[in-house]
Write a protein that holds these residues in place. Sequence first.
Motif, PDB file in Angstrom:
ATOM      1  N   ILE B 298      34.868  33.546  32.252  1.00 38.84           N
ATOM      2  CA  ILE B 298      34.870  35.005  32.462  1.00 38.84           C
ATOM      3  C   ILE B 298      35.749  35.256  33.682  1.00 38.84           C
ATOM      4  CG2 ILE B 298      33.459  37.040  32.897  1.00 38.84           C
ATOM      5  CD1 ILE B 298      32.801  35.616  30.250  1.00 38.84           C
ATOM      6  N   PHE B 299      36.738  36.054  33.484  1.00 35.70           N
ATOM      7  CA  PHE B 299      37.711  36.279  34.562  1.00 35.70           C
ATOM      8  C   PHE B 299      37.594  37.709  35.073  1.00 35.70           C
ATOM      9  CE2 PHE B 299      40.369  32.516  34.695  1.00 35.70           C
ATOM     10  CZ  PHE B 299      40.063  31.885  33.504  1.00 35.70           C
ATOM     11  N   MET B 300      37.857  37.831  36.323  1.00 38.35           N
ATOM     12  CA  MET B 300      37.867  39.183  36.925  1.00 38.35           C
ATOM     13  C   MET B 300      39.249  39.439  37.516  1.00 38.35           C
ATOM     14  SD  MET B 300      34.146  40.155  38.289  1.00 38.35           S
ATOM     15  CE  MET B 300      33.930  39.189  39.738  1.00 38.35           C
ATOM     16  N   TYR B 301      39.662  40.647  37.345  1.00 34.21           N
ATOM     17  CA  TYR B 301      40.991  41.055  37.800  1.00 34.21           C
ATOM     18  C   TYR B 301      41.102  40.921  39.323  1.00 34.21           C
ATOM     19  CZ  TYR B 301      44.284  44.507  39.570  1.00 34.21           C
ATOM     20  OH  TYR B 301      45.265  45.138  40.289  1.00 34.21           O
ATOM     21  N   THR B 302      42.286  40.391  39.755  1.00 39.48           N
ATOM     22  CA  THR B 302      42.510  40.289  41.197  1.00 39.48           C
ATOM     23  C   THR B 302      43.714  41.102  41.664  1.00 39.48           C
ATOM     24  OG1 THR B 302      43.745  38.263  40.825  1.00 39.48           O
ATOM     25  CG2 THR B 302      41.431  38.040  41.464  1.00 39.48           C
ATOM     26  N   LYS B 303      44.782  41.029  40.898  1.00 44.22           N
ATOM     27  CA  LYS B 303      45.950  41.823  41.308  1.00 44.22           C
ATOM     28  C   LYS B 303      46.877  42.069  40.148  1.00 44.22           C
ATOM     29  CE  LYS B 303      48.467  37.846  43.070  1.00 44.22           C
ATOM     30  NZ  LYS B 303      48.907  37.135  44.257  1.00 44.22           N
ATOM     31  N   PHE B 304      47.739  43.036  40.376  1.00 42.74           N
ATOM     32  CA  PHE B 304      48.737  43.416  39.387  1.00 42.74           C
ATOM     33  C   PHE B 304      50.086  43.421  40.088  1.00 42.74           C
ATOM     34  CE2 PHE B 304      50.161  44.986  35.479  1.00 42.74           C
ATOM     35  CZ  PHE B 304      51.024  46.057  35.668  1.00 42.74           C
ATOM     36  N   ARG B 305      50.921  42.556  39.638  1.00 42.44           N
ATOM     37  CA  ARG B 305      52.209  42.430  40.330  1.00 42.44           C
ATOM     38  C   ARG B 305      53.268  42.112  39.312  1.00 42.44           C
ATOM     39  NH1 ARG B 305      52.272  38.368  45.247  1.00 42.44           N
ATOM     40  NH2 ARG B 305      51.113  40.072  46.197  1.00 42.44           N
ATOM     41  N   ASN B 306      54.398  42.785  39.475  1.00 43.45           N
ATOM     42  CA  ASN B 306      55.527  42.539  38.572  1.00 43.45           C
ATOM     43  C   ASN B 306      55.114  42.660  37.111  1.00 43.45           C
ATOM     44  OD1 ASN B 306      57.188  42.012  40.792  1.00 43.45           O
ATOM     45  ND2 ASN B 306      56.666  39.833  40.744  1.00 43.45           N
ATOM     46  N   ASP B 307      54.373  43.658  36.897  1.00 41.83           N
ATOM     47  CA  ASP B 307      53.930  43.957  35.542  1.00 41.83           C
ATOM     48  C   ASP B 307      53.050  42.853  34.949  1.00 41.83           C
ATOM     49  OD1 ASP B 307      55.517  45.400  32.634  1.00 41.83           O
ATOM     50  OD2 ASP B 307      54.280  46.314  34.174  1.00 41.83           O
ATOM     51  N   GLN B 308      52.463  42.105  35.868  1.00 42.86           N
ATOM     52  CA  GLN B 308      51.619  41.015  35.403  1.00 42.86           C
ATOM     53  C   GLN B 308      50.230  41.119  36.024  1.00 42.86           C
ATOM     54  OE1 GLN B 308      53.609  37.314  36.231  1.00 42.86           O
ATOM     55  NE2 GLN B 308      55.456  37.987  35.173  1.00 42.86           N
ATOM     56  N   LEU B 309      49.309  40.858  35.192  1.00 50.64           N
ATOM     57  CA  LEU B 309      47.922  40.876  35.644  1.00 50.64           C
ATOM     58  C   LEU B 309      47.506  39.475  36.101  1.00 50.64           C
ATOM     59  CD1 LEU B 309      46.147  42.983  32.884  1.00 50.64           C
ATOM     60  CD2 LEU B 309      46.190  43.528  35.324  1.00 50.64           C
ATOM     61  N   PHE B 310      46.746  39.454  37.167  1.00 49.71           N
ATOM     62  CA  PHE B 310      46.232  38.170  37.656  1.00 49.71           C
ATOM     63  C   PHE B 310      44.715  38.248  37.704  1.00 49.71           C
ATOM     64  CE2 PHE B 310      50.117  36.075  38.805  1.00 49.71           C
ATOM     65  CZ  PHE B 310      51.019  37.113  38.966  1.00 49.71           C
ATOM     66  N   TYR B 311      44.142  37.139  37.291  1.00 51.75           N
ATOM     67  CA  TYR B 311      42.692  37.081  37.225  1.00 51.75           C
ATOM     68  C   TYR B 311      42.172  35.864  37.986  1.00 51.75           C
ATOM     69  CZ  TYR B 311      42.791  40.550  33.444  1.00 51.75           C
ATOM     70  OH  TYR B 311      42.970  41.690  32.698  1.00 51.75           O
ATOM     71  N   LEU B 312      40.911  35.955  38.322  1.00 54.83           N
ATOM     72  CA  LEU B 312      40.250  34.810  38.944  1.00 54.83           C
ATOM     73  C   LEU B 312      39.011  34.476  38.129  1.00 54.83           C
ATOM     74  CD1 LEU B 312      40.418  32.970  41.474  1.00 54.83           C
ATOM     75  CD2 LEU B 312      38.778  34.521  42.546  1.00 54.83           C
ATOM     76  N   GLY B 313      38.845  33.195  37.863  1.00 55.67           N
ATOM     77  CA  GLY B 313      37.700  32.793  37.069  1.00 55.67           C
ATOM     78  C   GLY B 313      36.406  32.895  37.848  1.00 55.67           C
ATOM     79  N   THR B 314      35.343  32.918  37.146  1.00 55.25           N
ATOM     80  CA  THR B 314      34.031  32.957  37.792  1.00 55.25           C
ATOM     81  C   THR B 314      33.459  31.544  37.913  1.00 55.25           C
ATOM     82  OG1 THR B 314      33.130  33.455  35.612  1.00 55.25           O
ATOM     83  CG2 THR B 314      33.407  35.290  37.148  1.00 55.25           C
ATOM     84  N   GLU B 315      33.567  30.806  36.880  1.00 53.44           N
ATOM     85  CA  GLU B 315      33.114  29.412  36.964  1.00 53.44           C
ATOM     86  C   GLU B 315      34.285  28.507  37.357  1.00 53.44           C
ATOM     87  OE1 GLU B 315      29.846  26.855  34.724  1.00 53.44           O
ATOM     88  OE2 GLU B 315      31.541  27.321  33.420  1.00 53.44           O
ATOM     89  N   VAL B 316      35.413  28.772  36.711  1.00 53.83           N
ATOM     90  CA  VAL B 316      36.607  28.002  37.048  1.00 53.83           C
ATOM     91  C   VAL B 316      37.112  28.504  38.385  1.00 53.83           C
ATOM     92  CG1 VAL B 316      38.971  27.519  36.377  1.00 53.83           C
ATOM     93  CG2 VAL B 316      37.177  27.666  34.635  1.00 53.83           C
ATOM     94  N   THR B 317      37.150  27.642  39.342  1.00 50.90           N
ATOM     95  CA  THR B 317      37.465  28.108  40.695  1.00 50.90           C
ATOM     96  C   THR B 317      38.949  28.053  41.005  1.00 50.90           C
ATOM     97  OG1 THR B 317      36.942  25.875  41.437  1.00 50.90           O
ATOM     98  CG2 THR B 317      35.207  27.519  41.607  1.00 50.90           C
ATOM     99  N   THR B 348      55.209  54.164  39.449  1.00 47.97           N
ATOM    100  CA  THR B 348      55.433  52.723  39.478  1.00 47.97           C
ATOM    101  C   THR B 348      54.135  52.024  39.809  1.00 47.97           C
ATOM    102  OG1 THR B 348      55.975  52.800  41.813  1.00 47.97           O
ATOM    103  CG2 THR B 348      57.799  53.058  40.231  1.00 47.97           C
ATOM    104  N   VAL B 349      54.083  50.796  39.517  1.00 51.08           N
ATOM    105  CA  VAL B 349      52.864  50.043  39.800  1.00 51.08           C
ATOM    106  C   VAL B 349      53.141  48.800  40.608  1.00 51.08           C
ATOM    107  CG1 VAL B 349      51.604  50.869  37.834  1.00 51.08           C
ATOM    108  CG2 VAL B 349      53.096  48.906  37.588  1.00 51.08           C
ATOM    109  N   GLU B 350      54.191  48.885  41.357  1.00 60.35           N
ATOM    110  CA  GLU B 350      54.492  47.689  42.130  1.00 60.35           C
ATOM    111  C   GLU B 350      53.656  47.679  43.393  1.00 60.35           C
ATOM    112  OE1 GLU B 350      58.912  47.590  42.198  1.00 60.35           O
ATOM    113  OE2 GLU B 350      58.413  45.592  41.444  1.00 60.35           O
TER     114      GLU B 350
END
Lengths: 969, 351
Positions: B298-317, B348-350
Amino acid sequence: MLSQSYVNMPVSPFKFLDSYTRDDREIFFGRDREIEEMYQKVFESKMLLVYGISGTGKTSLINCGLANKFEDSDWLPVTVRRGRNILESLVGELHKVSVTTLSPPSPAVAGTPPRGRHSDSPPSLGIDTPTHIVKSLQSIYLDHFKPIYLIYDQFEELFIFGDREEREQFIRVVKAIVESDVQCKFIFSIREEYLASATEFELTITDFLANRMRVEKITRQHAVEVIEGPCKVHGIEVEEGFSEALLNKLNPESNEVELTYLQVFLDKIYRLATKNNIPRSGINNDPHSGSNNSPEGTNNSGVYAPSSNSFTILLLEKIGDVSDLLGSFLEEQISALDDPDTGLAILKSFVSIKGTKKQITEEEVLESSRTYGKDIEKERLKELIRNFVNLRILRDKDESGRYELRHDSLAAKIYEKITLVEKEILEVRQLIENAYNSYLQRKILLSQEDLKFVAHYEDRLFLTKELHEFVSKSKADYLAKRKAFQRVIGISTFGFILIVVAIGYYYFQKSRGARTKEWIIAASLQLESSPELSLQTAFRAYEADSTGSLAKKAILDAFYALDDRFPEAKKRLFNFSPCSVNIASARFSNDGNFIYGWLENNEVKVWDDMGHEVYTTTPDTIPVLHVLLSGDNQYIGVLLKNDKVKIHSLKEGYLFDLNTTTNRINDRYLFDFSCRDNYLLVVVNGNAVNLYDRAGFLFQELDNHLGRVNALDISPDERFIATASSDNTVNIWYYNRNLNQFSVYDSITWHQDAVRSCLFNHSSDFILTASDDSITAIWYLNGAGFRLDGQKGTTIRPQLPWEYEHAFNQYILGKKCNAVFSTDQKSITITVYHVKDSAPPEYRYYVVHAQNSIFSNIGESYYMYPYLYANVFQPVMDYQSLVPSANDSNIAAVVKGGETTNLVAPDALLVRKFEGIQPDFSPDGRYLLCIQNNTLHKYIIDVEEIRRLVYKEKIFGELEINYQDWITY
Amino acid sequence: MPQINETLIRTIFDEMVKHKTALQKYLIVDEDEEEEEIDYRILGDQIIKNFPWPVGVELRRLFSGSMRELDRMRLDQIFKTIERTMQFLCFVMLSQLWNDKILKELKIPDSISKDFESRFTVLSLGNFSWLIRAIGKFYEDSKLEWFMPEMGEKLDKKFYAALDFWVPERNEIGHYQINLTQEEIEKRCVEYEEKLTYILQSIAFFAKYKLVSVREIKVRKPKNMEAHFHHVIDLLNSSDSDFAAKEIDETKFSESNAVLLMKTIKTLEEYLNLSPLIIDTNSEVLDTKEKFGIKKDIFMYTKFRNDQLFYLGTEVTEKCDLRTLSNYDQLVTEFKDLLSAIAPASATVEA
């Protein structure tokens, strides 16, 4: 002496034969792809199967690679080795990691105390092990709040050492854990060769093998990382090209690298590098070179002094051939020992029958070493094991005191040194150990086949005490079973033989009987045409079966057929001249030498055994009722109807008359002759009995009855006189020598009505009485006197084969006026009478024939238990007389109104009909006397007598047997 | 003396019981057993299971044996727990705001929309705190109805202040800006535990709600009958990632590949879709080499950069590149929609 190569060396950054652990993260290189894959797969399912050939680094991947993918808070590993039992080991490991005291197993193992993490001994497994283990896991999770990873390392040990039951128990536990919501995952690390064995678990958990990962041999590319990574971490300088050169040396042709060998090689290189000063390649190492252009790092004489932390190609060259690194490593270490054979024997103990390593204790090593022919002292063993640990051949002992080889590769090398015989012994040992484990759980001993297999090696097996007792117990059990089986076989065989013999005897008898019957049939067929042949054939039948009456009949028929042909022969046997009038009665004398009787004109006659008249009286008008010849054949008494007894002397003629009292029922026993000197006769006279001397004078009067005396008898030994009376009693008189007269001894008062007869048996032991109360009884005189002591329950075994019970009397109903023993005392003839008005009594005769009877004393009376003739017991015809023979149980019976006498065999066969009536057997049973009007017939009825007369005396002359007649006929 | 975590556990559990009475059974002691006490470990396990997974897993780590010493590890874990909690709460509130914007045509106040983009494209504890407070105040002022009504009661000034406490602490200590002595660490561990207890106590009402992941929706249309929608969902209230699956048949459908916060799992009537802020990669089929890097979590959103979403895992560290997810583009689109919904003026979303 230990090899100095590996003692007191600096700690190598290379793991040698050890696997990597979590702490080795920094030096674990070249396995990133596998680690990622494993990390991925571990989340896909609750179970992950990691397999690969030995030496591919499965354990390192799990314990180092995978472990380091997790944060400490997300990883609670519990590593389980099978040990002695996989579930026991699991429970033991769980107890080590538990913080909270785990609850004890089920009540089936009540008494097991709860165990905490510091308990020394493993807990027992309960019958609800799966539930208990799930609860334990849940508790451990709650202790740590970390997902539990049960890592089953060397999982193949379950298939090598475990039995089916252990595996079944194990998979049930796994299934329970998987199906529960406990936070627990499984990682099974197994050698590839045993992967197929794991398929049996799919029966219980269908997706057991679904999530699996194969660990392959490392590639050269990654092997370079394995080499250079740790070097970099530990500051070891690696010469360029070294890694390639090393890999070429190790495995020149393949792209795959044996990690085990690589680790060992690196370790060796490291030790070599730290031990020696090895110059770099290309550098002038000649101290006398004189060159002034010394490269940096060299001394003034031009010799390079390298750093000890550097791997160079020259170092590689120094090592030499590495094709069998492990093998040479082992050889080197073993040969350096003081006693290499002992060392090798110890190492062999650590190898399983399958060539894999196994965990064992020092005691087990001692036992196992003996199998390899080495009896090692305990201290010496400890020393050697310690050495092997230091040499890194053995891993140090774990909590349960078990050692093991560092790596399966070592086990494989040692296994090569185990001889074929030793392998067989190992196999036997393994068999015994497995069977023992099975015995502990299910009480199953070694089978016969197993014992046979073990027996070959028994002298070379050095078993622990428990195993030895187990084998002995198995043997004892087998022997006991075998003995029991043999006993059963023996009894069965004996029974079978008995049956066969019985059948054989039966068939023999039957065939003999059949042959006898054939002969008898032949004899009867031959009778008409050839009585001689018939007689011969009949004798053959008789010789085949002398017990049967058919043969006897055939003989008699043939004899009398010949007798008819040879009338002269008859005269030679009995030359009787017919009387002037019909003969009323005739019988043999006691000794059979005379025949006496009377005629219808009341003449009394005496003939000799040839039929010649020796005495006669004059005719009388008074009817004769009875005639009796004395035992010495000197006197004859004649009972007349006028209650007189006339006494004649055969030499002197008539002597005197005596008075008596007839009773018209049974007048045969109103007087009797004695052989004593002082008296001759005993005569009934009213209620008394008178004794008379030879002159006819009264000698003594026996007067004790209250009623008329109906009969008397003098015992054959002349000691007693019995008198039967209408006063229902029988008096016994005994001869008192002192007084020279008879005195009353005692009385039989048991009868309820007039006693009609009382007769002694031939041995004077018993009296046979017959009474109007319809009872016939035997009374025992007990030798010296008649026993009336009333002792009940005393059992006396008489000589007479008789028992006669009350019940029998019910079958022969009616008043009994006479009961007389036969000469051989095997029969009793009972006469039942019936009187209607003033008509003469009607008599019925019964012959009671006894077989194997026991005379018993019940109270004061003695009874007979007879075996009866059917035709006597229930007569099909009315007999006017029945006379049993003296010795062979035949009966001469005269049908009422008949003119012939039937000779009836014991089996009721009518043997022969003879002319004449009133039969009387001779005392020896050989002859039968019959009266035919005015003629007496003396018939031979004895087979042996016939044989004697025919073939010895040749009364018929030489008998010519015309076989032609028979054939023609 | 209570064990470590014991006070936290008992306090939170007691609060949870008020919202979910079924939990009361764990407080019942067998009167026949004289020495039996409430096993607080079980209470702790129930807390983990009844909080949504992203919060629960951090609580599990906090309760774990590795974190029972008053040391730096524990301190860091407390920080991580509060961060994940605030992140989750923020995402829930934001998802509702976005939902209400669309359905109820809410007018997002400038106090939110103006700074939303800048605060939301790179997340931090401070941004979580700001968003929670801003959205909370907006709903309070507008007297809007919360998806979870308890929020109206619990999200008050005191709560916001409690959230605010963490930001400077986190900035100072959490990033190792200063070196703490062991004594200070121990002291802060105790203090932070108390603070954390209050936060978790305040949001204990989450126990009433279920966090689920819709793995699959199948249309089943028998002949001459109404169509129904067969949902396969994972219940993300668990103490480990081996989520229990459940199947629901409904005449209506929810949203595919979505993480939903539901009032009840008996029906799909009321739910809050937390996508694309919280996603579940467990249903992703790793059928190409590029996807091998995707972890199931289960991943939670961390940032949005360069039109890309970044997530961080909950169990996967560790970091995980999810750009190869099959629905990645969809997630980006959704995120952009979210941005434009909350801050429509942004072009823009930068970052």
